[in-house]
Write an enzyme that holds these catalytic residues in place. Sequence first.
Site, PDB file in Angstrom:
ATOM      1  N   ASP A 282     -23.655 -42.209 -31.286  1.00  0.00           N
ATOM      2  CA  ASP A 282     -23.795 -43.340 -32.189  1.00  0.00           C
ATOM      3  C   ASP A 282     -23.691 -44.614 -31.345  1.00  0.00           C
ATOM      4  OD1 ASP A 282     -24.145 -44.961 -34.363  1.00  0.00           O
ATOM      5  OD2 ASP A 282     -22.567 -44.071 -35.584  1.00  0.00           O
TER       6      ASP A 282
HETATM    7  C1  BGC Z   1     -24.282 -46.393 -37.365  1.00  0.00           C
HETATM    8  C2  BGC Z   1     -25.337 -45.318 -37.434  1.00  0.00           C
HETATM    9  C3  BGC Z   1     -26.693 -45.917 -37.193  1.00  0.00           C
HETATM   10  C4  BGC Z   1     -26.686 -46.614 -35.851  1.00  0.00           C
HETATM   11  C5  BGC Z   1     -28.025 -47.198 -35.455  1.00  0.00           C
HETATM   12  C6  BGC Z   1     -24.404 -47.250 -36.121  1.00  0.00           C
HETATM   13  O1  BGC Z   1     -23.583 -48.364 -36.203  1.00  0.00           O
HETATM   14  O2  BGC Z   1     -23.012 -45.789 -37.417  1.00  0.00           O
HETATM   15  O3  BGC Z   1     -25.294 -44.672 -38.669  1.00  0.00           O
HETATM   16  O4  BGC Z   1     -27.681 -44.926 -37.267  1.00  0.00           O
HETATM   17  O5  BGC Z   1     -25.730 -47.667 -35.907  1.00  0.00           O
HETATM   18  O6  BGC Z   1     -28.364 -48.288 -36.200  1.00  0.00           O
END
Ligand code: BGC
Length: 735
Positions: free
Chosen positions: A265
């Site tokens: 993530d």
């Molecule tokens: C979130 C994810 C997301 C990623 C990309 C993160 O902050 O937890 O769910 O897919 O950002 O935008």
Amino acid sequence: MKETQLIELLNDMSLEEKVMQLVQAPGGLFDDNAAITGIADVNNSNAIKYKIGSTLSIWGEEKLKKIQQEYMEKQPHHIPILFMLDVINGHKTVFPCPLAQGATFDPELVKEGAQAAALESAADGIHVTFSPMADLSRDARWGRVMESTGEDPYLNGIMAAAMTEGYQGELKDNAIDENHVAACVKHFAAYGGAVAGRDYNNVELSEYALRDQYLPAYQKAIDAGAKMVMTSFNTLDGIPSSGNKRLMNEILRKDMGFDGVLISDWGAVGEMVNHGYAQDLSDAAYKGIKAGVDIDMCSDSYPKNLEKLVNDGMISMEELDKCVYRVLKLKNELGLFENPNRSSKEKADSVLLCEKHRALARKAVAKSLVLLKNDEEILPLKADKIAFIGPYIEGEDIRSAWSVSTDDKDNVSIREGAVKAFEGSGTEIRFAKGCTVLDNDSLLTRDSFHIDNWEETNAELLEEALETAKWADVVVMCLGEHTFQSGECTSRTNITLSLIQQKLLNAVAEVNSNIVSLIMEGRPIELGMVCELSKAVMITWFPGTEGGNGILDVITGRALPEGRLPMSFPHSVGQEPLNYNSFKTGRPKPATGNGDFTSRYLDSPNTPLFAFGYGLTYTTFEYSEVSLDKSQMSSQDKITATARIKNTGKCEGTETVQLYLCDVSGSRVRPVKELKGFKKVSLKAGEEATVSFEICEAMLRFWTDENKFASEKGQFICYIGPDSATTNSALFELR
Ligand code: BGC
């Protein structure tokens, strides 16, 4: 490209090229005007942007085509870049938020929505969506429950699989065609278990609950072919997911059979330093690779350290190659080597926000609404003079926080929906905003939300609302959370409507008792007071582009309500986390009485205000007792459980008939009840139908004390009813 060619390509790549395939940096890098958030210097360098293997959060067919061309010219082996985006509940056409999609109990519809989202985003240049989110969500304080399909492993699994199939389409030789995108199931693992519902917090979970309840939904998405998995921000057993070798190498890759790309993530590899699990970014990169994390999303760990780690012999070329190969394979499966630009302007123009998708979104809204109360059959609306009051009458921000690629001007508000619905009907309608969504001193009221003359504005709005309410036969209150009160980093310790909205509702109720409350929200909130003051209450969730139309369809009776709660709704926040399928205690609270010295609260029932699976229709249904074709079965056998369902009301309706099972005793303590099936049955007034479910041994398996999924002989209770509170049951035995 053939596998042999892919391997040749890999062998021909320099170390730097390989490392950069594993680096994902923000799309702002390609956008001169965009602020680059997150990681610092590496991304700001122009040098890096034509080297990174993937980027995220930019879209637009023309724009991405141009970037791809420039990129491939400069990439030494002309390897295409991957474009990824959070297409969570639609791209341009926004469908109801995922929690609302859970409420449809309609996986086919959810799949169709994902297909539409895939078609639109693929046409707009996207290759991978960061969806589905299969995190089990049981704590309404956690804002990200909105992005999940709720508290139940079975429902979540069915929905995660439906979304994956919808995004990816039918795979031929593992390939994803140009009308689809790769799915990335997230956040692995157990992100929804954040202690105290506070986002990014650690998770304390038994191996049993992890295996038995938290992992099955991710497994369903993996079984449906999801090409990617994203790590979670939390720790499990004291180890952050992005460096958790056992979780990734043993559980995900071996036990669960995932062989696709594992991406971190945002910043999560680097955050292992904050966790105190890695000494520095180099150690974090080392630990990430050892856990098989292929792509580092937006932390500086991989780009700054991997080359040296390989040169120093800390990471072998073989280990690195495995990761790079998985990324190249995904590019190949998307057909990017042959066709780096999978769309065209004509295609984008024809599918983005097309009528077909809008119609589907409208249908999805109608199917996701959950009717909690409908005294005196106030709904569907029949009155001559109807007032729509509340901050959500105009609101175009009804799309939910993650719909990043949409434009609010495309959304149909409740006002617009109502004007169209009542046009030429003879019914008179009026509107009054009544108040702002939030209190001025709420945390969300940052600079951009701040209203200088807040009290004055609200006093005027209230006065106008009360005049409108006095005039009306029926008042439809349009209330709810702010869009930015649910989603990432929106944990709340108070899950109520804002005080200003409560004040408005109280004041309106004093002048008109015929109240229908529509609640826009991304999580269960405390609804006791709303229920007391309203004759009807309906949860509309964040409904998306066609919100106003879909809601009006249902409240006018053009479409019938059939949604069911995908999460338990509490009496108060103190009950959270709250889920129906909890493990049995040694001192269960009795159904009646005080329950001294049993597992209970002094000041609240254990049971929710509204149970998981609950939802009314415009008619009523009666269930017969459960009958079983036999009372014993072997592991090769099946039992058919049946109930007759009768529409006992005055109009047609669709009932969501639910099957729950309970293992009476096992080698581990089992849940009081678990959803194992559901079927929708549409019946006219007075009509009856038989609804049957087949029960087989596989449905009785759980993570036993021998640490494997197996069933155990003994007694089981089979329930068939309208929601998780049902007691309509029969007993059978597995021999
Ligand atoms: C979130 C994810 C997301 C990623 C990309 C993160 O902050 O937890 O769910 O897919 O950002 O935008």
